[in-house]
Design a protein around this motif. Sequence first.
Motif, PDB file in Angstrom:
ATOM      1  N   GLU A   1      43.721  51.112  33.293  1.00  0.00           N
ATOM      2  CA  GLU A   1      44.775  51.656  32.430  1.00  0.00           C
ATOM      3  C   GLU A   1      44.670  51.053  31.023  1.00  0.00           C
ATOM      4  O   GLU A   1      44.802  51.753  30.028  1.00  0.00           O
ATOM      5  N   ALA A   2      44.410  49.744  30.961  1.00  0.00           N
ATOM      6  CA  ALA A   2      44.273  49.083  29.655  1.00  0.00           C
ATOM      7  C   ALA A   2      43.094  49.678  28.898  1.00  0.00           C
ATOM      8  O   ALA A   2      43.159  49.910  27.686  1.00  0.00           O
ATOM      9  N   LYS A   3      42.012  49.936  29.636  1.00  0.00           N
ATOM     10  CA  LYS A   3      40.805  50.522  29.009  1.00  0.00           C
ATOM     11  C   LYS A   3      41.144  51.913  28.443  1.00  0.00           C
ATOM     12  O   LYS A   3      40.792  52.233  27.314  1.00  0.00           O
ATOM     13  N   LYS A   4      41.861  52.679  29.244  1.00  0.00           N
ATOM     14  CA  LYS A   4      42.253  54.040  28.813  1.00  0.00           C
ATOM     15  C   LYS A   4      43.081  53.976  27.526  1.00  0.00           C
ATOM     16  O   LYS A   4      42.968  54.818  26.659  1.00  0.00           O
ATOM     17  N   ASN A   5      43.938  52.953  27.443  1.00  0.00           N
ATOM     18  CA  ASN A   5      44.831  52.838  26.275  1.00  0.00           C
ATOM     19  C   ASN A   5      44.228  51.984  25.168  1.00  0.00           C
ATOM     20  O   ASN A   5      44.930  51.583  24.250  1.00  0.00           O
ATOM     21  N   LYS A   6      42.939  51.686  25.309  1.00  0.00           N
ATOM     22  CA  LYS A   6      42.199  50.915  24.300  1.00  0.00           C
ATOM     23  C   LYS A   6      42.834  49.549  24.006  1.00  0.00           C
ATOM     24  O   LYS A   6      42.868  49.089  22.870  1.00  0.00           O
ATOM     25  N   LEU A   7      43.374  48.927  25.034  1.00  0.00           N
ATOM     26  CA  LEU A   7      43.910  47.565  24.884  1.00  0.00           C
ATOM     27  C   LEU A   7      42.742  46.609  25.115  1.00  0.00           C
ATOM     28  O   LEU A   7      42.602  46.031  26.194  1.00  0.00           O
ATOM     29  N   LYS A   8      41.902  46.480  24.108  1.00  0.00           N
ATOM     30  CA  LYS A   8      40.603  45.819  24.312  1.00  0.00           C
ATOM     31  C   LYS A   8      40.711  44.345  24.662  1.00  0.00           C
ATOM     32  O   LYS A   8      39.843  43.786  25.309  1.00  0.00           O
ATOM     33  N   ASN A   9      41.796  43.690  24.192  1.00  0.00           N
ATOM     34  CA  ASN A   9      41.852  42.240  24.413  1.00  0.00           C
ATOM     35  C   ASN A   9      42.713  41.830  25.601  1.00  0.00           C
ATOM     36  O   ASN A   9      43.017  40.654  25.746  1.00  0.00           O
ATOM     37  N   ALA A  10      43.104  42.793  26.399  1.00  0.00           N
ATOM     38  CA  ALA A  10      43.853  42.420  27.606  1.00  0.00           C
ATOM     39  C   ALA A  10      42.872  41.783  28.597  1.00  0.00           C
ATOM     40  O   ALA A  10      41.720  42.191  28.691  1.00  0.00           O
ATOM     41  N   VAL A  11      43.359  40.734  29.309  1.00  0.00           N
ATOM     42  CA  VAL A  11      42.481  39.967  30.204  1.00  0.00           C
ATOM     43  C   VAL A  11      43.059  40.019  31.622  1.00  0.00           C
ATOM     44  O   VAL A  11      44.253  39.824  31.817  1.00  0.00           O
ATOM     45  N   PHE A  12      42.192  40.278  32.587  1.00  0.00           N
ATOM     46  CA  PHE A  12      42.647  40.505  33.955  1.00  0.00           C
ATOM     47  C   PHE A  12      41.950  39.563  34.937  1.00  0.00           C
ATOM     48  O   PHE A  12      40.724  39.437  34.905  1.00  0.00           O
ATOM     49  N   THR A  13      42.757  38.939  35.802  1.00  0.00           N
ATOM     50  CA  THR A  13      42.210  38.022  36.805  1.00  0.00           C
ATOM     51  C   THR A  13      42.809  38.331  38.174  1.00  0.00           C
ATOM     52  O   THR A  13      44.022  38.507  38.292  1.00  0.00           O
ATOM     53  N   GLY A  14      41.965  38.376  39.170  1.00  0.00           N
ATOM     54  CA  GLY A  14      42.429  38.570  40.547  1.00  0.00           C
ATOM     55  C   GLY A  14      42.134  37.327  41.374  1.00  0.00           C
ATOM     56  O   GLY A  14      41.044  36.764  41.288  1.00  0.00           O
ATOM     57  N   VAL A  15      43.116  36.910  42.175  1.00  0.00           N
ATOM     58  CA  VAL A  15      42.984  35.682  42.973  1.00  0.00           C
ATOM     59  C   VAL A  15      43.145  36.010  44.452  1.00  0.00           C
ATOM     60  O   VAL A  15      44.028  36.790  44.827  1.00  0.00           O
ATOM     61  N   ASP A  16      42.316  35.422  45.267  1.00  0.00           N
ATOM     62  CA  ASP A  16      42.505  35.549  46.714  1.00  0.00           C
ATOM     63  C   ASP A  16      41.962  34.309  47.410  1.00  0.00           C
ATOM     64  O   ASP A  16      41.045  33.644  46.899  1.00  0.00           O
ATOM     65  N   LEU A  17      42.520  34.034  48.579  1.00  0.00           N
ATOM     66  CA  LEU A  17      42.037  32.926  49.387  1.00  0.00           C
ATOM     67  C   LEU A  17      40.719  33.307  50.071  1.00  0.00           C
ATOM     68  O   LEU A  17      39.855  32.470  50.317  1.00  0.00           O
ATOM     69  N   SER A  18      40.567  34.585  50.359  1.00  0.00           N
ATOM     70  CA  SER A  18      39.436  35.037  51.175  1.00  0.00           C
ATOM     71  C   SER A  18      38.222  35.408  50.334  1.00  0.00           C
ATOM     72  O   SER A  18      38.285  36.299  49.482  1.00  0.00           O
ATOM     73  N   ARG A  19      37.108  34.704  50.605  1.00  0.00           N
ATOM     74  CA  ARG A  19      35.848  35.001  49.891  1.00  0.00           C
ATOM     75  C   ARG A  19      35.391  36.427  50.208  1.00  0.00           C
ATOM     76  O   ARG A  19      34.901  37.155  49.362  1.00  0.00           O
ATOM     77  N   GLU A  20      35.578  36.827  51.464  1.00  0.00           N
ATOM     78  CA  GLU A  20      35.140  38.178  51.875  1.00  0.00           C
ATOM     79  C   GLU A  20      35.936  39.244  51.136  1.00  0.00           C
ATOM     80  O   GLU A  20      35.387  40.277  50.765  1.00  0.00           O
ATOM     81  N   ALA A  21      37.235  38.994  50.940  1.00  0.00           N
ATOM     82  CA  ALA A  21      38.050  39.960  50.186  1.00  0.00           C
ATOM     83  C   ALA A  21      37.562  40.015  48.740  1.00  0.00           C
ATOM     84  O   ALA A  21      37.433  41.093  48.154  1.00  0.00           O
ATOM     85  N   LEU A  22      37.285  38.849  48.162  1.00  0.00           N
ATOM     86  CA  LEU A  22      36.838  38.824  46.758  1.00  0.00           C
ATOM     87  C   LEU A  22      35.514  39.559  46.583  1.00  0.00           C
ATOM     88  O   LEU A  22      35.279  40.182  45.543  1.00  0.00           O
ATOM     89  N   ASP A  23      34.651  39.514  47.594  1.00  0.00           N
ATOM     90  CA  ASP A  23      33.394  40.271  47.515  1.00  0.00           C
ATOM     91  C   ASP A  23      33.691  41.769  47.369  1.00  0.00           C
ATOM     92  O   ASP A  23      33.057  42.470  46.588  1.00  0.00           O
ATOM     93  N   VAL A  24      34.685  42.231  48.133  1.00  0.00           N
ATOM     94  CA  VAL A  24      35.071  43.656  48.054  1.00  0.00           C
ATOM     95  C   VAL A  24      35.682  43.949  46.681  1.00  0.00           C
ATOM     96  O   VAL A  24      35.343  44.946  46.022  1.00  0.00           O
ATOM     97  N   ALA A  25      36.577  43.064  46.230  1.00  0.00           N
ATOM     98  CA  ALA A  25      37.242  43.270  44.927  1.00  0.00           C
ATOM     99  C   ALA A  25      36.207  43.303  43.801  1.00  0.00           C
ATOM    100  O   ALA A  25      36.280  44.153  42.898  1.00  0.00           O
ATOM    101  N   GLU A  26      35.244  42.398  43.866  1.00  0.00           N
ATOM    102  CA  GLU A  26      34.201  42.354  42.820  1.00  0.00           C
ATOM    103  C   GLU A  26      33.384  43.644  42.823  1.00  0.00           C
ATOM    104  O   GLU A  26      33.048  44.183  41.765  1.00  0.00           O
TER     105      GLU A  26
END
Length: 282
Positions: A131-156
């Motif tokens: 959504e930020a990309k669509k609205n050209k909010l170029k400097n917005a920064v996004f971080t996702g956190v999880d305990l599970s390495r396997e979940a993070l592999d999917v998220a990545e």
Amino acid sequence: MTYKEAITYGTDKLSGAGIAEAAIDAWLLLEHRTGLSRSAYFLHGAEEMPQEQWEIYHADIERRSRRIPLQHITGVQEFMGLTFRVNEHVLIPRQDTECLVEEAMQYLQSECEVLDMCTGSGCIIVSLAEEAKKNKLKNAVFTGVDLSREALDVAEENAKNLNAEVSFLQSDLFENVKGTFDMIVSNPPYIRTDVIEGLQAEVKLHDPFIALDGKADGLYFYRGIVNESRRYLKAKGRLLFEIGCDQGKAVSELMEKAGFSDIVVKKDLAGLDRVVIGVYNC
Ligand code: GLN
């Protein structure tokens, strides 16, 4: 075996296994394996299906009749109009959660820093980054956190497939998180442990238990995130939660006690309490 006969076979088999949306699931599995559109199916339904397609479809129907979720068979789920890859290590994105994303979108600005706690498949934070990309909010920064390495592999993988700029971090809640954020969003595990046993087989047996279990009263993660988020929110930063439909009051109270103001509970499309939002003032 024709395509039409395959659909009849699949529908009968799935309804015999107690699956409510048997005809829809049989169609979606056929569509997934053959690539046939609905209109191509109407034109060619009476034709023979290639043997190898039939064999794969037959195996898919077998798996679905054992209550394996459709999305674990197709490997994908649509969310916010985007296609996310899923597997047994992540909660399958729910439509309810789109309500959280739509609320959070209203607070996106250039320069804003957004954290998604318990990111799972990454569907929330990747949708916000899109959504930020669509609205050209170029400097917005996004971080996702999880305990599970396997979940993070999917998220990545999801961020990469969708070309979304999101960093991911493995952390037990805020343990490894650094910095401060304008917005923290979270759909944490929130189901009471004693309720999980009564959920449908697809959820109880195939969504990861750690993505569902909110411990004895369902509020375990809200408590932790509300309290700790205060050290990670900028002045006037916002905390947004997805909640279970009976948790609006309890989560609002936790936030109020922790010093949040402007607390509001928002409803989902079914008219049920689904999101709690608050502003941190200190
Ligand atoms: N909303 C999910 C469900 O009803 C649960 C997700 C969660 O615990 N965060 O199955």
